[in-house]
Design an enzyme around this catalytic site. Structure first.
Site, mmCIF file in Angstrom:
data_model
loop_
_atom_site.group_PDB
_atom_site.id
_atom_site.type_symbol
_atom_site.label_atom_id
_atom_site.label_comp_id
_atom_site.label_asym_id
_atom_site.label_seq_id
_atom_site.Cartn_x
_atom_site.Cartn_y
_atom_site.Cartn_z
ATOM 1 N N ASP A 20 0.839 -1.205 0.000
ATOM 2 C CA ASP A 20 0.000 0.000 0.000
ATOM 3 C C ASP A 20 0.871 1.251 0.000
ATOM 4 O O ASP A 20 0.613 2.203 0.745
ATOM 5 C CB ASP A 20 -0.955 0.001 1.193
ATOM 6 C CG ASP A 20 -2.125 0.975 0.999
ATOM 7 O OD1 ASP A 20 -2.408 1.346 -0.162
ATOM 8 O OD2 ASP A 20 -2.742 1.366 1.998
ATOM 9 N N LYS B 199 1.952 4.659 -1.074
ATOM 10 C CA LYS B 199 1.359 5.856 -1.662
ATOM 11 C C LYS B 199 1.817 7.032 -0.817
ATOM 12 O O LYS B 199 2.242 6.844 0.330
ATOM 13 C CB LYS B 199 -0.173 5.749 -1.687
ATOM 14 C CG LYS B 199 -0.805 5.542 -0.319
ATOM 15 C CD LYS B 199 -2.302 5.335 -0.425
ATOM 16 C CE LYS B 199 -2.913 5.050 0.937
ATOM 17 N NZ LYS B 199 -4.356 4.839 0.843
ATOM 18 N N ASN C 60 0.882 7.304 2.839
ATOM 19 C CA ASN C 60 1.475 6.359 3.786
ATOM 20 C C ASN C 60 2.967 6.589 3.992
ATOM 21 O O ASN C 60 3.655 5.741 4.554
ATOM 22 C CB ASN C 60 1.215 4.918 3.346
ATOM 23 C CG ASN C 60 -0.216 4.518 3.547
ATOM 24 O OD1 ASN C 60 -0.953 5.154 4.292
ATOM 25 N ND2 ASN C 60 -0.636 3.461 2.875
ATOM 26 N N ASP D 135 1.252 2.574 8.160
ATOM 27 C CA ASP D 135 0.059 1.845 7.753
ATOM 28 C C ASP D 135 0.421 0.498 7.128
ATOM 29 O O ASP D 135 0.420 0.323 5.916
ATOM 30 C CB ASP D 135 -0.817 2.662 6.796
ATOM 31 C CG ASP D 135 -2.187 2.022 6.590
ATOM 32 O OD1 ASP D 135 -2.412 0.901 7.086
ATOM 33 O OD2 ASP D 135 -3.015 2.634 5.905
ATOM 34 N N THR E 92 -4.477 0.675 -2.798
ATOM 35 C CA THR E 92 -5.192 1.850 -3.290
ATOM 36 C C THR E 92 -5.236 1.782 -4.807
ATOM 37 O O THR E 92 -4.192 1.614 -5.444
ATOM 38 C CB THR E 92 -4.470 3.130 -2.811
ATOM 39 O OG1 THR E 92 -4.394 3.083 -1.373
ATOM 40 C CG2 THR E 92 -5.190 4.380 -3.241
#
Length: 199
Positions: free
Chosen positions: A115, A117, A120, A133, A175
């Site tokens: 994840d 991005k 994060n 996260d 995401t």
């Protein structure tokens, strides 16, 4: 202690700041901190890298699991990027290099972050990155169906790097804007999805 650190509360898969929970039970006597947290806390409690958010502890009661994480005052990389419009090339290289080091640390331990991005990636008080996260992070076991006696896989890439080939995972998570094609198509994915998300 709780006031000095970010507190993440997980309720039925919904993560939010515990101060927004409204029921005020973050300090209840039956919410005890444990030395050995469950699942996602296990990895974080053992992780020791300057570019990963530090896990400080966890608490659990009958309805909630809470993680106490290091306070990271610089905010999300996303917020800074949105404010500036874009980073200069030297700044982008700096942040990308630190994210690469964090991913290499995770991948050396056979963990796919899954994840990555800008939301994060947090910035500490000195401007260094901290990945946060780990809700989609997954430890990928070594494949058992290899052709060698040493446990390394048959793929040319794995042999060239002298690393074992890892199991694939098929969970559609992450995401949408940053998902690798193999995650979307359900072909199975591994550590490489983090490199796709990095760009």
């Amino acid at each position: 202690v709780l006031a000095e650190h970010a507190v993440l509360e997980t309720v039925c898969g919904d993560a939010r700041d515990a101060s927004l929970a409204g029921d005020g039970d973050a300090t209840r006597a039956d919410a005890t901190f444990e030395d050995s947290p469950d699942a996602s806390g296990d990895f974080l409690s053992e992780a020791a890298h300057p570019f990963l958010v530090k896990f400080l502890g966890s608490a659990q009661d009958a309805r909630h699991v809470r993680f106490v994480l290091e306070y990271v005052p610089g905010g999300e990389l996303f917020s800074h990027l949105r404010r500036l419009g874009r980073f200069s090339e030297p700044v982008a290289r700096f942040y990308a290099a630190e994210v690469v080091l964090a991913l290499e640390y995770l991948h050396d331990r056979q963990i796919a972050f899954r994840d990555l991005k800008p939301e994060n990636v947090l910035l500490d008080a000195r401007g260094h990155v901290k990945l946060t996260d780990f809700g989609f992070a997954k430890a990928l076991p070594t494949r058992l169906d290899d052709d060698s006696e040493t446990g390394t896989a048959s793929s040319d890439t794995s042999r060239a790097r002298n690393t074992p080939e890892l199991e694939r995972t098929y969970t559609l998570c992450g995401t949408p804007e940053y998902l690798a094609p193999e995650t979307v198509t359900g072909e199975g994915h591994g550590l490489e999805v983090d490199w796709w998300a990095l760009g």
